[in-house]
Design a protein around this motif. Structure first.
Motif, PDB file in Angstrom:
ATOM      1  N   ALA A   1     -13.080   5.380   1.222  1.00 17.22           N
ATOM      2  CA  ALA A   1     -11.898   6.229   1.381  1.00 17.22           C
ATOM      3  C   ALA A   1     -10.736   5.792   0.504  1.00 17.22           C
ATOM      4  O   ALA A   1      -9.784   6.548   0.315  1.00 17.22           O
ATOM      5  CB  ALA A   1     -11.453   6.238   2.843  1.00 17.22           C
TER       6      ALA A   1
ATOM      7  N   GLN B   1      -8.690  13.168   3.956  1.00 14.67           N
ATOM      8  CA  GLN B   1      -8.135  13.006   2.620  1.00 14.67           C
ATOM      9  C   GLN B   1      -6.787  12.286   2.602  1.00 14.67           C
ATOM     10  O   GLN B   1      -6.198  12.131   1.537  1.00 14.67           O
ATOM     11  CB  GLN B   1      -7.978  14.377   1.958  1.00 14.67           C
ATOM     12  N   SER B   2      -6.320  11.851   3.733  1.00 16.58           N
ATOM     13  CA  SER B   2      -5.020  11.175   3.786  1.00 16.58           C
ATOM     14  C   SER B   2      -5.040  10.142   4.900  1.00 16.58           C
ATOM     15  O   SER B   2      -5.930  10.145   5.763  1.00 16.58           O
ATOM     16  CB  SER B   2      -3.901  12.183   4.047  1.00 16.58           C
TER      17      SER B   2
END
Length: 405
Positions: free
Chosen positions: A70, A16-17
């Protein structure tokens, strides 16, 4: 062809990062490192390696979140390439070129075109190759009704043989007008040759390709509206963008060489019989080599990250890119390309001074790091990169946008 131990990426939450994606890339590198030397020696087509990139999610790193990507930016992509190349420079090159070819629609195409390409690429986890070698006589493009027809040959086509789609480039017959289009890699008339036989980057599938009447709709011609190209300065950012890909897999290869050599020194290198030390890691000259090379590598990594951040600001506002901002960015890229080339070559050959004679064994495969760097750094002469920087310092001269600057 390699087979890898399955990794449970499909059952785990997606990163997520940026930091989590770089960590995912490090996981991929760990898998690749298990048999990197053996795969380099075999030189087999990397089907399993590309599948690994797909399963890990790295191929859709730059893709839109709405379609399964992403949504990360180029600063993350460069770090991902650097991580993967610590284990395998060939696979990192394939991934880095994939990112550029995936982004090519945005660089050159209309909004409608690039939104369509990026959505399809993310949904289907396309892997991109490219038949865009500028040193060859250009592929000729002709019209046939609503289709364009590409005919000719390219000496190099990195990744195309194991790709889902291929970026084609050619010149309209009788003009100097270039055209890019994305086609399926299994298109009729597209033949990839198994003739990549170089000393390094052996798994990049960078062999030649023949285009024998490859057809694609006019609508796929990137950046063309009503059969007329719509130029922007942002179109020319393809060169500094891909050159930063080069920088980062050079640096990753160098880091991998240092890590692998340090492990060898700790576990296998014998101290010099006249040195008075019981362990090789206590030899002053060995300590100095690792300290010297690490300091040089860290310095160039910091410069590479800074230049990547400068480039990201241009990518975030394409219509605001000017000749001045584009040129100044290219100068910065040229500077880090020159330093990365020198440091990666130095690291990859000097490690042998610290590992010793037995480390040259074919089974160890330490030579692959130097062979990989040496092969790709010949892509374009580093002298001309330093020249770009020097001309800018002395006269304020900006590099002219070309296929290499």
């Amino acid at each position: 062809m390699s087979t890898f131990t399955p990794v449970d990426w499909q059952t785990r939450p997606a990163p997520q990062s940026a930091g989590e994606w770089i960590a995912r890339a490090a996981e991929v590198a760990t898998v690749l490192a298990t048999d990197a030397a053996a795969r380099d020696h075999a030189g087999a087509t990397p089907y399993a390696e590309v599948q690994l990139l797909k399963e890990s999610g790295l191929v859709t790193l730059l893709g839109p979140v709405a379609h399964g990507g992403a949504g990360e930016d180029w600063t993350t992509a460069y770090r991902v390439v650097r991580e993967v190349s610590k284990a395998d420079g060939s696979i990192a090159q394939l991934l880095g070129y994939h990112y550029l070819w995936n982004w090519a629609a945005r660089l050159v195409g209309t909004r409608e075109q690039w939104e369509h390409v990026e959505a399809e690429a993310a949904r289907n986890r396309w892997f991109f190759g490219g038949a865009v070698n500028p040193r060859d006589a250009d592929v000729i493009v002709t019209e046939d009704g609503d289709d364009l027809v590409f005919t000719g040959r390219k000496t190099f086509s990195t990744g195309s043989r194991i790709s889902d789609v291929t970026v084609l480039e050619g010149v309209f017959e009788g003009t100097d007008q270039h055209v890019f289009a994305i086609v399926r890699s299994d298109s009729d008339g597209l033949t990839f040759h198994d003739d990549w036989d170089n000393i390094g980057q052996r798994l990049t599938e960078s062999g030649g390709v023949t285009l024998d009447g490859v057809r694609t709709p006019w609508s796929s011609a990137a950046g063309y509206v009503d059969k007329k190209f719509q130029p922007r300065i942002y179109n020319t950012l393809n060169v500094p963008t891909i050159q930063l890909v080069f920088v980062n897999f050079y640096l990753g290869i160098a880091a991998g060489a240092l890590q692998t050599a340090a492990t060898y020194t700790r576990e296998k290198t014998r101290p010099w019989l006249h040195g008075g030390h019981e362990r090789a890691v206590d030899e002053p000259y060995v300590i100095d080599i690792y300290g010297d090379l690490t300091a040089k590598l860290w310095a160039v990594e910091a410069l590479a990250d800074a230049v990547a951040a400068e480039g990201q600001r241009l990518h975030e506002d394409p219509d605001a890119v000017t000749e001045q901002t584009r040129g100044e960015f290219e100068v910065r890229v040229a500077a880090v390309k020159a330093r990365a080339t020198d440091v990666a070559l130095e690291v990859s050959h000097r490690i042998f001074e610290a590992t010793g004679a037995r480390s040259t064994s074919h089974a160890e495969g330490l030579d692959r790091f130097w062979r990989n760097v040496r092969t790709h750094t010949l892509h374009d002469p580093v002298f001309y990169k330093r020249r770009e920087v020097g001309r800018w310092v002395l006269d304020g001269e900006l590099p002219e946008p070309t296929w290499y600057s």
